[in-house]
Design an enzyme around this catalytic site. Structure first.
Site, PDB file in Angstrom:
ATOM      1  N   HIS A 142      -2.941  -6.135  -7.939  1.00  0.00           N
ATOM      2  CA  HIS A 142      -1.958  -5.311  -7.298  1.00  0.00           C
ATOM      3  C   HIS A 142      -2.322  -5.166  -5.597  1.00  0.00           C
ATOM      4  O   HIS A 142      -3.638  -5.039  -5.045  1.00  0.00           O
ATOM      5  CB  HIS A 142      -2.302  -3.858  -7.598  1.00  0.00           C
ATOM      6  CG  HIS A 142      -1.385  -2.779  -7.178  1.00  0.00           C
ATOM      7  ND1 HIS A 142      -0.021  -2.734  -6.906  1.00  0.00           N
ATOM      8  CD2 HIS A 142      -1.863  -1.552  -6.273  1.00  0.00           C
ATOM      9  CE1 HIS A 142       0.260  -1.585  -6.415  1.00  0.00           C
ATOM     10  NE2 HIS A 142      -0.827  -0.815  -6.020  1.00  0.00           N
ATOM     11  N   GLY A 160       0.624   4.146  -3.466  1.00  0.00           N
ATOM     12  CA  GLY A 160       1.277   5.360  -2.676  1.00  0.00           C
ATOM     13  C   GLY A 160       0.684   5.376  -1.366  1.00  0.00           C
ATOM     14  O   GLY A 160       0.977   6.386  -0.692  1.00  0.00           O
ATOM     15  N   VAL A 161      -0.294   4.709  -1.125  1.00  0.00           N
ATOM     16  CA  VAL A 161      -1.017   4.801   0.271  1.00  0.00           C
ATOM     17  C   VAL A 161      -0.171   4.226   1.215  1.00  0.00           C
ATOM     18  O   VAL A 161      -0.499   4.622   2.550  1.00  0.00           O
ATOM     19  CB  VAL A 161      -2.490   4.189   0.019  1.00  0.00           C
ATOM     20  CG1 VAL A 161      -2.166   2.604   0.092  1.00  0.00           C
ATOM     21  CG2 VAL A 161      -3.333   4.608   1.113  1.00  0.00           C
ATOM     22  N   GLY A 162       0.980   3.667   1.027  1.00  0.00           N
ATOM     23  CA  GLY A 162       1.569   3.019   2.150  1.00  0.00           C
ATOM     24  C   GLY A 162       1.427   1.448   2.402  1.00  0.00           C
ATOM     25  O   GLY A 162       2.286   1.165   3.490  1.00  0.00           O
ATOM     26  N   LYS A 163       1.342   0.968   1.297  1.00  0.00           N
ATOM     27  CA  LYS A 163       1.194  -0.865   1.458  1.00  0.00           C
ATOM     28  C   LYS A 163       2.302  -1.414   1.767  1.00  0.00           C
ATOM     29  O   LYS A 163       2.782  -2.078   2.832  1.00  0.00           O
ATOM     30  CB  LYS A 163       0.454  -1.315   0.206  1.00  0.00           C
ATOM     31  CG  LYS A 163      -0.932  -0.920   0.138  1.00  0.00           C
ATOM     32  CD  LYS A 163      -1.445  -1.521  -0.961  1.00  0.00           C
ATOM     33  CE  LYS A 163      -0.505  -1.414  -2.490  1.00  0.00           C
ATOM     34  NZ  LYS A 163      -0.921   0.197  -3.014  1.00  0.00           N
ATOM     35  N   ASP A 181       3.617  -5.727  -4.442  1.00  0.00           N
ATOM     36  CA  ASP A 181       3.228  -5.134  -5.599  1.00  0.00           C
ATOM     37  C   ASP A 181       2.262  -6.040  -6.379  1.00  0.00           C
ATOM     38  O   ASP A 181       1.127  -5.627  -6.852  1.00  0.00           O
ATOM     39  CB  ASP A 181       4.407  -4.742  -6.366  1.00  0.00           C
ATOM     40  CG  ASP A 181       3.967  -3.723  -7.419  1.00  0.00           C
ATOM     41  OD1 ASP A 181       3.226  -2.811  -7.178  1.00  0.00           O
ATOM     42  OD2 ASP A 181       4.466  -3.954  -8.801  1.00  0.00           O
ATOM     43  N   ARG A 247     -16.772   2.013  14.015  1.00  0.00           N
ATOM     44  CA  ARG A 247     -16.117   2.082  15.339  1.00  0.00           C
ATOM     45  C   ARG A 247     -16.363   0.841  16.164  1.00  0.00           C
ATOM     46  O   ARG A 247     -15.811   0.877  17.384  1.00  0.00           O
ATOM     47  CB  ARG A 247     -16.527   3.372  15.869  1.00  0.00           C
ATOM     48  CG  ARG A 247     -16.220   4.725  14.977  1.00  0.00           C
ATOM     49  CD  ARG A 247     -16.422   6.061  15.619  1.00  0.00           C
ATOM     50  NE  ARG A 247     -15.645   6.225  17.061  1.00  0.00           N
ATOM     51  CZ  ARG A 247     -15.803   7.318  17.915  1.00  0.00           C
ATOM     52  NH1 ARG A 247     -16.462   8.231  17.483  1.00  0.00           N
ATOM     53  NH2 ARG A 247     -15.032   7.318  18.857  1.00  0.00           N
TER      54      ARG A 247
END
Length: 321
Positions: A142, A160-163, A181, A247
């Site tokens: 996936h 659903g995280v926005g891929k 997908d 960072r």
């Protein structure tokens, strides 16, 4: 060694435009299962030690000229040793004319006989590359695979995280979609992974609230690509205030995919972050690192801070997916 996958001889004939001299059955009924090929000089000379009958056999200038030094009886005896092993097919290169007994023997042992005008070395190299890809070990996972500035970027994360939405934004910015997908990942060699989309969902993207779209139809042929090397992995995850994110970029983190280490970047997701631009920068930064430049190390050097060797962390892939 034979692969658990196979390629029909019909596909090879069409791909490389081989001339068919003899086929015992239709080409689509003949399978090639080994990614390796062979020049049968040793077996023609009488040595069959470690001969692999699963490999395609090439008759080039050296083999044909050697056979010409033999009388007809020995030619037939020599070629019979090869044909008796029943390789998947025999390919004559440089448009050479094989000995007269060759056609008789391949018919007797039911072995396809093909011919090409290409040189032996060039033809072998092209076929090895093609079979190496088509017969490679593979897994389907996936995620979303896109090409960004020439870098193959595999985007993973929870459903659903926005891929997919990020992929569409990248396409609109001029980059290309390989798979959405489900990504079929092939291990070409010990250092190279190539990703592609399964045939039945190629070019399709699922967008929640809109449904299924065809990226090729909407954005054009320049927005899609059939396959791409996987140069880096970006993991999208919801922003957590309790987690400390890197960072500086001094530490090198890797993900293990089919025993191949691939650079991994974790990108936290929250409203207001432009993920497409972040992924663009990550792809360019990854390319710079491959070329030997690390911005974090240069900054530390200019600040006079003693830099240390970067730490390499490796995580297992798909542990959460």
């Amino acid at each position: 060694m034979a692969s658990k996958y196979s390629v029909s001889l019909d596909r090879l004939i069409k791909e490389f435009d081989y001339e068919v001299l003899y086929l015992p059955v239709p080409a689509n009924e003949i399978s090639v299962t080994s990614p390796d090929v062979n020049r049968p000089g040793l077996i023609l000379a009488g040595r069959d030690d470690y001969f692999d009958p699963e490999r395609a056999q090439f008759l080039g200038l050296s083999e044909i000229e050697f056979l010409k030094t033999l009388d007809e009886e020995k030619q037939k005896e020599s070629l019979k040793k090869l044909c008796a092993k029943k390789p998947p097919f025999i390919l004559v290169t440089r448009n050479l004319e094989p000995p007269k007994c060759t056609l008789e023997l391949v018919k007797e042992y039911k072995i396809p006989l093909l011919r090409t005008e290409d040189s032996t070395s060039g033809c072998m190299s092209a076929l090895i590359n093609y079979l190496g890809t088509e017969l490679a070990d593979r897994i389907t996972r996936h995620g979303v695979l896109v090409e960004v500035y020439g870098e193959g970027v595999l985007i993973i994360g929870d459903s659903g995280v926005g891929k997919s939405e990020t992929a569409v934004e990248l396409i609109k910015r001029g980059h290309r979609l390989i798979a959405d997908d489900a990504v079929e990942i092939r291990r070409i060699n010990s250092k190279t992974l190539v990703g592609s989309a399964p045939d039945n969902i190629r070019h399709f993207i699922e967008l929640r609230g809109i449904g299924i779209i065809n990226a090729r139809r909407i954005f054009g042929m320049g927005a899609v690509k059939l396959s791409e090397k996987i140069n880096m992995v970006i993991q999208l995850e919801p922003w957590s205030s309790e987690k400390v994110y890197d960072r500086m970029g001094l530490d090198n983190e890797y993900i293990n995919i089919m025993n191949v280490k691939v650079p991994l970047t974790v990108v936290p997701v929250k409203p207001g972050r432009n993920l497409a631009i972040i992924i663009e920068v990550a792809a360019m930064n990854n390319r710079q690192k491959k070329m030997g430049y690390n911005a974090a190390n240069e900054l530390l050097h200019q600040l006079g801070i003693q830099d240390t060797e970067p730490r390499e962390d490796e995580v297992e892939i798909w542990q959460n997916y």
